[in-house]
Scaffold this active site. Structure first.
Site, mmCIF file in Angstrom:
data_model
loop_
_atom_site.group_PDB
_atom_site.id
_atom_site.type_symbol
_atom_site.label_atom_id
_atom_site.label_comp_id
_atom_site.label_asym_id
_atom_site.label_seq_id
_atom_site.Cartn_x
_atom_site.Cartn_y
_atom_site.Cartn_z
ATOM 1 N N LYS A 148 0.823 -1.208 0.000
ATOM 2 C CA LYS A 148 0.000 0.000 0.000
ATOM 3 C C LYS A 148 0.860 1.262 0.000
ATOM 4 O O LYS A 148 0.577 2.234 0.672
ATOM 5 C CB LYS A 148 -0.939 -0.009 1.201
ATOM 6 C CG LYS A 148 -1.887 -1.204 1.192
ATOM 7 C CD LYS A 148 -2.854 -1.168 2.342
ATOM 8 C CE LYS A 148 -3.750 -2.370 2.384
ATOM 9 N NZ LYS A 148 -4.475 -2.674 1.192
ATOM 10 N N CYS A 149 1.915 1.236 -0.783
ATOM 11 C CA CYS A 149 2.895 2.317 -0.827
ATOM 12 C C CYS A 149 2.874 2.962 -2.212
ATOM 13 O O CYS A 149 2.541 2.304 -3.205
ATOM 14 C CB CYS A 149 4.284 1.722 -0.534
ATOM 15 S SG CYS A 149 5.665 2.869 -0.676
ATOM 16 N N GLY A 150 3.260 4.204 -2.284
ATOM 17 C CA GLY A 150 3.373 4.868 -3.569
ATOM 18 C C GLY A 150 4.394 4.220 -4.483
ATOM 19 O O GLY A 150 4.329 4.366 -5.708
ATOM 20 N N PHE A 151 5.342 3.484 -3.903
ATOM 21 C CA PHE A 151 6.356 2.795 -4.699
ATOM 22 C C PHE A 151 5.945 1.374 -5.086
ATOM 23 O O PHE A 151 6.696 0.680 -5.768
ATOM 24 C CB PHE A 151 7.690 2.734 -3.938
ATOM 25 C CG PHE A 151 8.337 4.084 -3.752
ATOM 26 C CD1 PHE A 151 8.726 4.852 -4.837
ATOM 27 C CD2 PHE A 151 8.567 4.580 -2.481
ATOM 28 C CE1 PHE A 151 9.321 6.091 -4.671
ATOM 29 C CE2 PHE A 151 9.167 5.816 -2.294
ATOM 30 C CZ PHE A 151 9.543 6.574 -3.393
ATOM 31 N N THR A 152 4.755 0.930 -4.675
ATOM 32 C CA THR A 152 4.303 -0.436 -4.956
ATOM 33 C C THR A 152 4.369 -0.802 -6.437
ATOM 34 O O THR A 152 4.706 -1.949 -6.756
ATOM 35 C CB THR A 152 2.895 -0.674 -4.371
ATOM 36 O OG1 THR A 152 2.959 -0.461 -2.956
ATOM 37 C CG2 THR A 152 2.392 -2.078 -4.631
#
Length: 165
Positions: free
Chosen positions: A38-42
């Site tokens: 659930k990360c912007g880098f996912t």
């Protein structure tokens, strides 16, 4: 930069709870990444999988280590993480059991890897999800921070220099 203990020999648990070391994945290049769903880098999962597919048969193994230490961005169980990675991103590379990467309860592998300096000469705590540690066959480690995408030319060059032709 080399670290005191060869990171290939430090045990950790895989997604099924079995004890593994990086050496169990062969003597090639290992790309260790602390991951979160659930990360912007996912979306980096896609590039990680592309690297695995492009270089896996030549000696690269990507290993994802789910971590929930950064704003609770990996809240699920290890089984849920594996399910998410395989169904959403088509991940075929190994996913380890959830770990802590910082603090007194950090996984031993990450305690060792964090001694490696990044391109700016900084060692120390993992700053965020999707930090990358490229473990070369010699045991030497190269560190790339989260904003460095997996297919960055510096990472690809190192992989190509150290995998079979």
């Amino acid at each position: 930069m080399s670290i005191a203990a060869d990171p290939r020999t430090i045990p950790f648990a895989d997604a099924h709870g079995a004890e593994k070391t990086l050496a169990d994945y062969g003597d090639g290049v290992i790309l260790v990444v602390n991951v979160a769903s659930k990360c912007g880098f996912t979306p980096q999962y896609e590039q990680l999988e592309q690297l695995q597919r492009a270089y896996g048969d030549r000696g690269l193994t990507v290993v994802g280590f789910p971590c929930n230490q950064f704003m609770g961005q990996e809240p699920g169980s290890t089984d849920e993480v594996v399910e998410y990675c395989t169904t959403t991103w088509g991940v075929t590379f190994p996913i380890a059991d959830k770990v802590r990467v910082n603090g007194s309860h950090a996984a031993p592998l990450f305690k060792a890897l964090k001694k490696t300096k990044d391109g700016k000469g900084l060692a120390g705590p993992v700053a965020w999800n999707f930090e990358k540690f490229l473990v070369l066959p010699s045991g030497e480690v190269r560190r790339f921070r989260s904003k460095t995408v997996p297919d960055d030319p510096a990472i690809v060059r190192l992989i190509e220099e150290h995998v079979a032709s």
